[in-house]
Scaffold this active site. Structure first.
Site, PDB file in Angstrom:
ATOM      1  CE1 TYR A 154      -5.726   3.019  -4.718  1.00  0.00           C
ATOM      2  CE2 TYR A 154      -5.973   4.955  -6.132  1.00  0.00           C
ATOM      3  CZ  TYR A 154      -5.375   4.323  -5.051  1.00  0.00           C
ATOM      4  OH  TYR A 154      -4.449   5.001  -4.289  1.00  0.00           O
TER       5      TYR A 154
HETATM    6  N1  LIG Z   1       1.866   5.946  -4.108  1.00  0.00           N
HETATM    7  C1  LIG Z   1       0.992   6.843  -4.522  1.00  0.00           C
HETATM    8  O1  LIG Z   1       1.213   7.545  -5.515  1.00  0.00           O
HETATM    9  C2  LIG Z   1      -0.301   7.028  -3.753  1.00  0.00           C
HETATM   10  C3  LIG Z   1      -1.083   8.147  -4.067  1.00  0.00           C
HETATM   11  C4  LIG Z   1      -2.255   8.352  -3.373  1.00  0.00           C
HETATM   12  C5  LIG Z   1      -2.654   7.482  -2.397  1.00  0.00           C
HETATM   13  N2  LIG Z   1      -1.897   6.397  -2.103  1.00  0.00           N
HETATM   14  C6  LIG Z   1      -2.370   5.500  -1.055  1.00  0.00           C
HETATM   15  O2  LIG Z   1      -1.375   5.391  -0.074  1.00  0.00           O
HETATM   16  C7  LIG Z   1      -1.558   4.166   0.636  1.00  0.00           C
HETATM   17  C8  LIG Z   1      -0.212   3.469   0.745  1.00  0.00           C
HETATM   18  O3  LIG Z   1       0.201   3.074  -0.549  1.00  0.00           O
HETATM   19  P1  LIG Z   1       1.705   3.165  -1.039  1.00  0.00           P
HETATM   20  O4  LIG Z   1       1.740   4.047  -2.187  1.00  0.00           O
HETATM   21  O5  LIG Z   1       2.599   3.399   0.093  1.00  0.00           O
HETATM   22  O6  LIG Z   1       1.908   1.691  -1.650  1.00  0.00           O
HETATM   23  P2  LIG Z   1       2.617   0.377  -1.086  1.00  0.00           P
HETATM   24  O7  LIG Z   1       4.046   0.620  -0.836  1.00  0.00           O
HETATM   25  O8  LIG Z   1       2.211  -0.697  -2.023  1.00  0.00           O
HETATM   26  O9  LIG Z   1       1.899   0.171   0.311  1.00  0.00           O
HETATM   27  C9  LIG Z   1       0.649  -0.440   0.456  1.00  0.00           C
HETATM   28  C10 LIG Z   1       0.573  -0.992   1.861  1.00  0.00           C
HETATM   29  O10 LIG Z   1      -0.709  -1.600   2.062  1.00  0.00           O
HETATM   30  C11 LIG Z   1      -0.525  -2.915   2.565  1.00  0.00           C
HETATM   31  N3  LIG Z   1      -1.594  -3.773   2.115  1.00  0.00           N
HETATM   32  C12 LIG Z   1      -1.993  -4.030   0.835  1.00  0.00           C
HETATM   33  N4  LIG Z   1      -2.963  -4.953   0.821  1.00  0.00           N
HETATM   34  C13 LIG Z   1      -3.199  -5.288   2.122  1.00  0.00           C
HETATM   35  C14 LIG Z   1      -4.074  -6.190   2.765  1.00  0.00           C
HETATM   36  N5  LIG Z   1      -4.924  -6.959   2.075  1.00  0.00           N
HETATM   37  N6  LIG Z   1      -4.030  -6.300   4.116  1.00  0.00           N
HETATM   38  C15 LIG Z   1      -3.169  -5.547   4.846  1.00  0.00           C
HETATM   39  N7  LIG Z   1      -2.316  -4.658   4.300  1.00  0.00           N
HETATM   40  C16 LIG Z   1      -2.332  -4.540   2.951  1.00  0.00           C
HETATM   41  C17 LIG Z   1       0.819  -3.366   1.998  1.00  0.00           C
HETATM   42  O11 LIG Z   1       1.407  -4.351   2.811  1.00  0.00           O
HETATM   43  P3  LIG Z   1       1.373  -5.936   2.587  1.00  0.00           P
HETATM   44  O12 LIG Z   1       1.404  -6.206   1.126  1.00  0.00           O
HETATM   45  O13 LIG Z   1       2.585  -6.379   3.339  1.00  0.00           O
HETATM   46  O14 LIG Z   1       0.106  -6.410   3.233  1.00  0.00           O
HETATM   47  C18 LIG Z   1       1.624  -2.082   2.111  1.00  0.00           C
HETATM   48  O15 LIG Z   1       2.140  -1.945   3.412  1.00  0.00           O
HETATM   49  C19 LIG Z   1      -2.605   3.373  -0.136  1.00  0.00           C
HETATM   50  O16 LIG Z   1      -3.850   3.493   0.502  1.00  0.00           O
HETATM   51  C20 LIG Z   1      -2.642   4.079  -1.478  1.00  0.00           C
HETATM   52  O17 LIG Z   1      -3.888   3.949  -2.092  1.00  0.00           O
HETATM   53  C21 LIG Z   1      -0.723   6.145  -2.761  1.00  0.00           C
END
Ligand SMILES: NC(=O)c1ccc[n+]([C@@H]2O[C@H](COP(=O)([O-])OP(=O)(O)OC[C@H]3O[C@@H](n4cnc5c(N)ncnc54)[C@H](OP(=O)(O)O)[C@@H]3O)[C@@H](O)[C@H]2O)c1
Length: 264
Positions: A154
């Site tokens: 990641y």
């Molecule tokens: N939460 C944190 O602390 C954090 C910190 C830094 C960065 N981020 C980044 O923020 C972004 C959003 O994450 P989040 O925290 O909001 O988590 P989340 O709620 O799990 O959201 C992830 C999103 O990505 C989509 N996704 C995952 N696999 C996919 C695939 N194969 N094809 C299309 N869509 C896909 C999921 O939708 P489906 O499963 O419906 O496809 C969901 O909408 C990510 O890039 C993550 O790395 C998060």
């Protein structure tokens, strides 16, 4: 870019940060096209965007499938009559180890987190370049600035995204396209529950750091000025964001803290 009246395509919009960004952009006057795989959850995001008075539609596809990515880009251009802003928030987390994570799982993390975003941007940005305006917003994360145990692939994918975005931004100077990397710390989303273990099974736990994190809505609220101003990079979060600077100026101290406290 001021999102008012603009056509914005947001990936990762079925939950968490992507969903919150879609709703904030809709509230700011954008027309939203929202993508991810879970069609039912996308419809909820569409309804939330419409409740803000915006036009909104869903376009489900899998970021790990390059044919689906290029097909979706063609469909999105038709549905929106041109994409003004692409917001890439789709991503998957990991909780496997650097040596023992199954290779297929490690590659999947890269396919979704790096290649999914990069191939989508490569499909969408040429039309922006031809028009002479546009914005790419990529959600990376503090683990794109330092590595940590059980996050290797990641973290590597997010570091790669930073390198790619930095290069792209320089190449696009003078074309009218802005490249903005949003760098969240811990945000309370489903990411850790759905993160992939060594064997590809979901972690099924919300880690303490995540539980203490800001809400996705707060993350989107803080992201909006950076998006509007088109800043190159914006850290968003709590004290963990200070780790990025500490690691840069005093890496030994940072590593000691990481070993004592873990990453959350
Ligand atoms: N939460 C944190 O602390 C954090 C910190 C830094 C960065 N981020 C980044 O923020 C972004 C959003 O994450 P989040 O925290 O909001 O988590 P989340 O709620 O799990 O959201 C992830 C999103 O990505 C989509 N996704 C995952 N696999 C996919 C695939 N194969 N094809 C299309 N869509 C896909 C999921 O939708 P489906 O499963 O419906 O496809 C969901 O909408 C990510 O890039 C993550 O790395 C998060």
């Amino acid at each position: 870019m001021d999102p008012r009246g603009k056509n914005v395509w947001i990936t990762g919009a079925s939950s968490g940060i992507g969903r919150a960004l879609a709703v904030s952009l809709a509230e700011a006057g954008a027309r939203a096209l929202v993508s991810a795989r879970r069609a039912d959850r996308l419809e909820e995001t569409v309804a939330a965007c419409r409740a803000k008075g915006a036009k909104a539609d869903a376009l489900p596809f899998d970021l790990a499938d390059v044919t689906a990515v290029t097909g979706a880009a063609i469909q999105a251009a038709r549905m929106l009559a041109g994409v003004d802003m692409l917001v890439c928030a789709g991503g998957v987390g990991m909780r496997g180890t650097a040596l023992d994570t199954d290779s297929a799982v490690a590659r999947r993390v890269f396919e979704v987190d790096f290649w999914g975003t990069v191939e989508l941007a490569r499909a969408v940005l040429p039309a922006m370049r031809a028009r002479g305006s546009g914005q790419l917003v990529v959600v990376t994360g503090v683990l794109g600035k330092f590595g940590a145990p059980r996050r290797s692939f990641y973290s590597a994918a997010k570091h790669a995204l930073h390198g790619w975005c930095d290069s792209l931004r320089e190449e696009l100077l003078g074309t009218g396209i802005e490249v903005t990397a949003l760098v969240p710390g811990w945000v309370r989303t489903e990411i850790s529950e759905r993160a992939l273990e060594n064997d590809g099974m979901p972690h099924r736990k919300t880690d303490p750091g995540q539980r203490r994190g800001i809400t996705p809505e707060e993350c989107a609220r803080r992201a909006m000025p950076a998006i509007v101003k088109g800043v190159p990079e914006q850290l968003i979060g709590g004290i963990e964001c200070g780790s990025v600077y500490l690691n840069r100026i005093w890496p030994g101290l940072f590593r000691g803290m990481l070993r004592r406290r873990g990453i959350g």
